[in-house]
Design a protein around this motif. Structure first.
Motif, short mmCIF file in Angstrom:
data_model
loop_
_atom_site.label_atom_id
_atom_site.label_comp_id
_atom_site.label_asym_id
_atom_site.label_seq_id
_atom_site.Cartn_x
_atom_site.Cartn_y
_atom_site.Cartn_z
N ILE A 146 -49.95 4.25 -67.49
CA ILE A 146 -48.75 3.77 -66.81
C ILE A 146 -47.94 4.89 -66.15
O ILE A 146 -47.34 4.70 -65.10
CB ILE A 146 -47.87 2.96 -67.81
N GLY A 147 -47.91 6.09 -66.77
CA GLY A 147 -47.12 7.19 -66.22
C GLY A 147 -47.46 7.54 -64.79
O GLY A 147 -46.57 7.58 -63.92
N PRO A 148 -48.74 7.79 -64.47
CA PRO A 148 -49.10 8.15 -63.09
C PRO A 148 -48.86 7.01 -62.10
O PRO A 148 -48.82 7.25 -60.89
CB PRO A 148 -50.61 8.46 -63.19
N MET A 149 -48.70 5.79 -62.60
CA MET A 149 -48.43 4.66 -61.71
C MET A 149 -46.95 4.54 -61.36
O MET A 149 -46.58 3.79 -60.46
CB MET A 149 -48.91 3.36 -62.37
N VAL A 150 -46.11 5.26 -62.12
CA VAL A 150 -44.66 5.13 -61.93
C VAL A 150 -44.01 6.43 -61.48
O VAL A 150 -43.33 6.49 -60.44
CB VAL A 150 -43.98 4.64 -63.24
N ILE A 151 -44.19 7.50 -62.25
CA ILE A 151 -43.40 8.73 -62.08
C ILE A 151 -43.49 9.33 -60.67
O ILE A 151 -42.46 9.71 -60.09
CB ILE A 151 -43.78 9.77 -63.15
N PRO A 152 -44.68 9.43 -60.05
CA PRO A 152 -44.74 10.05 -58.72
C PRO A 152 -43.98 9.28 -57.64
O PRO A 152 -43.61 9.85 -56.61
CB PRO A 152 -46.24 10.07 -58.40
N PHE A 153 -43.74 8.00 -57.87
CA PHE A 153 -43.17 7.14 -56.83
C PHE A 153 -41.67 6.89 -57.00
O PHE A 153 -41.00 6.51 -56.04
CB PHE A 153 -43.90 5.80 -56.81
N VAL A 154 -41.17 7.05 -58.21
CA VAL A 154 -39.78 6.68 -58.50
C VAL A 154 -38.85 7.84 -58.18
O VAL A 154 -39.26 9.01 -58.12
CB VAL A 154 -39.67 6.25 -59.98
N ASP A 155 -37.56 7.55 -57.99
CA ASP A 155 -36.58 8.60 -57.73
C ASP A 155 -36.04 9.21 -59.01
O ASP A 155 -35.91 10.43 -59.12
CB ASP A 155 -35.42 8.04 -56.90
N THR A 156 -35.72 8.34 -59.98
CA THR A 156 -35.11 8.81 -61.22
C THR A 156 -35.69 8.05 -62.41
O THR A 156 -35.87 6.83 -62.33
CB THR A 156 -33.57 8.59 -61.20
N VAL A 157 -35.97 8.78 -63.48
CA VAL A 157 -36.36 8.17 -64.74
C VAL A 157 -35.22 8.39 -65.73
O VAL A 157 -34.90 9.52 -66.10
CB VAL A 157 -37.65 8.78 -65.32
N LEU A 158 -34.56 7.30 -66.11
CA LEU A 158 -33.52 7.34 -67.14
C LEU A 158 -34.19 7.11 -68.47
O LEU A 158 -34.89 6.11 -68.67
CB LEU A 158 -32.46 6.27 -66.88
N THR A 159 -34.00 8.04 -69.40
CA THR A 159 -34.66 7.90 -70.68
C THR A 159 -33.69 8.27 -71.81
O THR A 159 -32.52 8.56 -71.56
CB THR A 159 -35.94 8.76 -70.73
#
Length: 366
Positions: free
Chosen positions: A119-132
């Motif tokens: 799931i990580g490579p499907m999200v992180i490269p495309f998103v602007d910000t990851v709130l965690t």
């Protein structure tokens, strides 16, 4: 725009949505038809557009993901939002990038826990910000910002949640009657694949042992065995948190509900095969730092611990003190998110410069 893909997301975002609308913002809700997502949205009076329906296996999930991309593309293109906020959803991240719409995704766990699908490579490269969360031990690079709270504090912080005592009467109990809650999940989400909780025999033993001491109710994602139907939760899904608040104990194989009980001051015993194997740090913190939950992979140990706790007459008083200590450390997550999204670019930048700025959203707990 808010994209909701899981029942927990409805709770996570609901106070943010209400507060933004009160401030004059227009909020579009896109919803995945999964479990009780639509029932919850309906119960809160939200308008929404359905983007897809949950798949039951990896092939179905793959087909659903394609449908979700296509539907989200149309919704986001037509609505043209200033910002999209969602769970850790590849569709939102990728469609947002295609349409040049700023996106924030929320991650309450490491994305590398689930190897397939990755799931990580499907999200992180495309998103602007990851709130965690501060408990998530993962480096999201320049896109990550961490908040010192639990996702459940977005809707169960005392500033947002006031328990309704009428739920006791609705459950068919008198005011002073102690009772326990049991939660069984379906373990069918992508992050739950290959996981396990209570099997049929341990479910039966658990209910029999608890019922010998006090009334017990069951909340279940999947169809209950006929022998357990009479214990089915007697209130509507949106009132589950009121019931958790007033219960003496929660026993579950659920991830989210264990933390919900903890932040409400109800002792929680969590039992599933994820315990001890790449387990989420928030569960470790709630157990080891605050003593609010117990984590087991062995159902027999979980049952024994439940029976031990039920014999403690001052149990809830002890847990309320532990809860107070935890609340004094953590931020009001909804207040923080409102602050973050209203001036998104500047405030993400400020958070990266000085993460302690978030502690203005700590509350004094009486």
């Amino acid at each position: 725009m808010i994209s909701v893909g899981h029942p927990a997301h409805v709770h996570f975002f609901k106070n943010l949505i209400w507060n933004l609308e009160k401030k004059g913002h227009i909020v579009k809700i896109a919803a995945r038809d999964k479990d009780v997502v639509l029932k919850l949205l309906d119960s809160y009076g939200f308008d929404y557009e359905i983007i897809s329906s949950k798949g039951n296996n990896l092939i179905d999930l793959g087909i659903e993901l394609i449908k979700r991309h296509l539907k989200l593309f149309k919704i986001m293109r037509d609505f043209n939002p200033n910002l999209v906020f969602s769970g850790f959803d590849p569709s939102v991240a990728q469609v947002g990038r295609i349409l040049h719409v700023p996106t924030i995704v929320f991650a309450d766990n490491r994305p590398d826990v689930t190897k397939f699908p990755p799931i990580g490579p499907m999200v992180i490269p495309f998103v602007d910000t990851v709130l965690t969360l501060s408990t998530v031990e993962y480096d999201f690079g320049s896109k990550g910002i961490k908040m010192d709270g639990y996702k459940e504090l977005a809707y169960l912080h005392p500033n947002s949640f006031k328990p309704d005592p009428m739920v006791i009467k609705e459950a068919g109990l008198s005011k002073d009657t102690e009772f326990a809650l049991v939660r069984f999940v379906g373990l069918g989400a992508y992050h739950d694949i290959a996981g396990s909780g209570f099997n049929f025999d341990t479910k039966m033993k658990l209910i029999k042992e608890i019922e010998a001491q006090l009334p017990v109710f069951i909340s279940s994602e999947s169809q209950l065995p006929a022998q357990l139907e009479k214990y089915k939760l007697p209130v509507s899904p949106e009132k589950i948190h009121d019931l958790i608040y007033y219960s003496k104990l929660l026993i579950c194989d659920s991830q989210t509900m264990a933390t919900e009980a903890a932040v409400l001051g109800t002792p929680a015993i969590r039992c599933n095969s994820f315990v001890g194997i790449n387990d989420m740090e928030n569960f470790k913190e709630l157990e080891q730092k605050y003593g609010l939950i117990f984590n087991y992979s062995d159902p027999e140990k979980a049952i024994n611990k439940a029976l031990e706790l039920l014999r403690v007459p001052t149990l809830k008083d002890e847990w309320n003190l532990k809860r107070k200590r935890m609340l004094q450390d953590k931020i009001d997550v909804t207040a923080f998110m409102i602050w973050l999204v209203e001036n998104y670019v500047d405030r993400v930048y400020n958070m990266k410069l000085d993460p302690t700025i978030q502690y203005q959203f700590r509350s004094v707990v009486e």
